[in-house]
Motif scaffolding. Sequence first.
Motif, PDB file in Angstrom:
ATOM      1  N   ASN A  93      27.432  54.160   6.812  1.00 34.45           N
ATOM      2  CA  ASN A  93      26.389  53.419   6.095  1.00 34.45           C
ATOM      3  C   ASN A  93      26.658  51.922   6.045  1.00 34.45           C
ATOM      4  OD1 ASN A  93      24.531  55.462   5.374  1.00 34.45           O
ATOM      5  ND2 ASN A  93      25.876  56.153   3.715  1.00 34.45           N
ATOM      6  N   LEU A  94      27.775  51.481   6.627  1.00 29.45           N
ATOM      7  CA  LEU A  94      28.038  50.047   6.747  1.00 29.45           C
ATOM      8  C   LEU A  94      27.448  49.547   8.060  1.00 29.45           C
ATOM      9  CD1 LEU A  94      31.759  49.980   5.526  1.00 29.45           C
ATOM     10  CD2 LEU A  94      29.703  49.396   4.217  1.00 29.45           C
TER      11      LEU A  94
ATOM     12  N   ASN B 118      25.383  45.015  -3.284  1.00 27.89           N
ATOM     13  CA  ASN B 118      25.448  43.834  -2.413  1.00 27.89           C
ATOM     14  C   ASN B 118      25.394  44.216  -0.928  1.00 27.89           C
ATOM     15  OD1 ASN B 118      26.183  41.261  -4.177  1.00 27.89           O
ATOM     16  ND2 ASN B 118      27.318  43.013  -5.032  1.00 27.89           N
ATOM     17  N   LEU B 119      24.665  45.289  -0.617  1.00 33.00           N
ATOM     18  CA  LEU B 119      24.588  45.730   0.771  1.00 33.00           C
ATOM     19  C   LEU B 119      23.880  44.724   1.669  1.00 33.00           C
ATOM     20  CD1 LEU B 119      23.786  49.543   0.310  1.00 33.00           C
ATOM     21  CD2 LEU B 119      25.961  48.489   0.977  1.00 33.00           C
TER      22      LEU B 119
ATOM     23  N   ALA C   9      29.896  43.274   1.292  1.00 35.34           N
ATOM     24  CA  ALA C   9      29.831  44.730   1.149  1.00 35.34           C
ATOM     25  C   ALA C   9      30.963  45.403   1.912  1.00 35.34           C
ATOM     26  CB  ALA C   9      28.484  45.239   1.644  1.00 35.34           C
ATOM     27  N   THR C  10      31.261  44.896   3.101  1.00 37.63           N
ATOM     28  CA  THR C  10      32.326  45.480   3.910  1.00 37.63           C
ATOM     29  C   THR C  10      33.687  45.288   3.246  1.00 37.63           C
ATOM     30  OG1 THR C  10      31.059  45.025   5.927  1.00 37.63           O
ATOM     31  CG2 THR C  10      33.410  45.486   6.184  1.00 37.63           C
TER      32      THR C  10
ATOM     33  N   SER D  24      21.611  58.203   1.327  1.00 43.38           N
ATOM     34  CA  SER D  24      21.146  56.830   1.583  1.00 43.38           C
ATOM     35  C   SER D  24      19.695  56.809   2.055  1.00 43.38           C
ATOM     36  CB  SER D  24      22.034  56.161   2.640  1.00 43.38           C
ATOM     37  OG  SER D  24      21.942  56.858   3.881  1.00 43.38           O
ATOM     38  N   LYS D  25      19.188  57.951   2.517  1.00 45.86           N
ATOM     39  CA  LYS D  25      17.794  58.033   2.934  1.00 45.86           C
ATOM     40  C   LYS D  25      16.857  57.864   1.748  1.00 45.86           C
ATOM     41  CE  LYS D  25      19.108  58.975   7.124  1.00 45.86           C
ATOM     42  NZ  LYS D  25      18.968  57.968   8.214  1.00 45.86           N
ATOM     43  N   ALA D  26      17.329  58.276   0.564  1.00 43.07           N
ATOM     44  CA  ALA D  26      16.528  58.117  -0.651  1.00 43.07           C
ATOM     45  C   ALA D  26      16.666  56.712  -1.215  1.00 43.07           C
ATOM     46  CB  ALA D  26      16.939  59.148  -1.697  1.00 43.07           C
ATOM     47  N   TRP D  27      17.881  56.187  -1.235  1.00 43.66           N
ATOM     48  CA  TRP D  27      18.164  54.821  -1.710  1.00 43.66           C
ATOM     49  C   TRP D  27      19.449  54.378  -1.050  1.00 43.66           C
ATOM     50  CZ3 TRP D  27      20.961  53.495  -6.836  1.00 43.66           C
ATOM     51  CH2 TRP D  27      20.984  52.112  -7.012  1.00 43.66           C
ATOM     52  N   GLU D  28      19.451  53.265  -0.382  1.00 46.78           N
ATOM     53  CA  GLU D  28      20.595  52.875   0.432  1.00 46.78           C
ATOM     54  C   GLU D  28      21.872  52.693  -0.381  1.00 46.78           C
ATOM     55  OE1 GLU D  28      19.940  49.209   2.423  1.00 46.78           O
ATOM     56  OE2 GLU D  28      19.580  48.058   0.595  1.00 46.78           O
ATOM     57  N   SER D  29      21.730  52.410  -1.670  1.00 48.99           N
ATOM     58  CA  SER D  29      22.913  52.226  -2.520  1.00 48.99           C
ATOM     59  C   SER D  29      23.381  53.515  -3.183  1.00 48.99           C
ATOM     60  CB  SER D  29      22.621  51.189  -3.611  1.00 48.99           C
ATOM     61  OG  SER D  29      22.329  49.927  -3.050  1.00 48.99           O
TER      62      SER D  29
END
Length: 454
Positions: free
Chosen positions: A239-240, A292-293, A299-300, A355-360
Amino acid sequence: MQMNWVCDESWKPAFTQSMFFFGGIIGTLFFGYAADHFGRLWALYSANGLLLVTGLATPFCQNFVAFTVIRFLMGLTHTTFFSVFFLLTLENVSIEKRSFIGNISLAVALTVGGVYQPWLLKYLQDWKIWHHALFIQVLFAIVPRGFIHESVRWLASEGRVEESIEVLKAIAKFNKKTVEPHIYKSFEKLVIKEKSHESQKSWLDLFRTPRLRRNTILMIITWMCISSMFDGHIRNISNLKYSIYWTFSISAALELPADLCTVWSLNALGRRWSAFLSMTLSALAMIVCGFNLHNIPLATVFAMMGRFFITFAMNTGAQISFEIVPTELRGQGNALANVFALGANFFSPYIVYSSKAWESLPFMILALGSLFGAVTALFLPETADVDLPDTIEEAEEFDKHHTFFYVPIVHKWRAKKEAKEEARRNFNIPQITFSENETSLLSNRPAKAKKTGC
């Protein structure tokens, strides 16, 4: 997989992975039982032998059934192929060296392996060759019989006195130490005496007494949280937004500093506070990362910090899961904890998929899971600087003298301070008063003449 498992057959990769984990559950229970009844070495060699065969055979599977069977058989060795050796190590070293010896090998091996393997795969561009290169390394784990010894603790718990004494003599000879014969005689009498009062035990005995039952349940819950969060962190790298090769290598490189920090922390802060601190900091890093994506570098960095602290927690949790359970049930107790952990790991792919529902959302789930595990870890008994329990009776009395806020480094500092004060009181010299003549004699000066009236 080059087997065209797409479209209507897209379910097959997930099914084979499920069979791998199913094998892991069965194998963990079996080898845990075997470690307690047939010996640590028997379980170690059997698990690694099976892993070597199945690993080398996997690339030759040309159909779904064969591949599924091999994955199931390989799953039987999951965690056991290294956890038994970890158990053997902890049982054969002294109290002050348990943390160092238990973690330094993991630090080096996991770091080196995790850093080079992604780039080896990228260089070879062939998963079959890579698979053979990966599993041929298992040969190094099948150590010649004379190089390592069976656990003396386990041999003693089984009443195999002569074998345990032979191992002790071999260790003493290797370390060039002389042990008086009467010490071996005392050891023999102690083992025979304790064995005469014992009966055959099973993992159900972990829940027979109230304190051991409480500690076992807390240990299982904590290990489930740590293991599933660790697995989630590894999978969540996808997801990064950075290259999977770089992110995987960097996160693997963090194993070494994390493990070295674990060695210090386990002795200084203790097992409980090390687990609490590492999981709490991992949770905080995930919260910052999740919000903070959009800032990819930031984020990384925080994702790598989260991986660092969850690795810290993983090493701590692994040691706790071995130390709380008594020697006579240590293999089965750790196997039971690993079974529940494998069950929890079933959900880690869904954490990533959320993450498909909410990336965070994956980052928030990892944070909440870590915080829950941090809280349960605080209520575990502290195992730093104490002898491991050998029997259920000893495990029931384990760590009753420590308070909730006990921290080893603080306790040692206070003990050292009190010892200095006690020494100062013991060596306090009483004040002696000398007369003027005595003072002059001591200083080699004539005393002043007394004035007399006329």
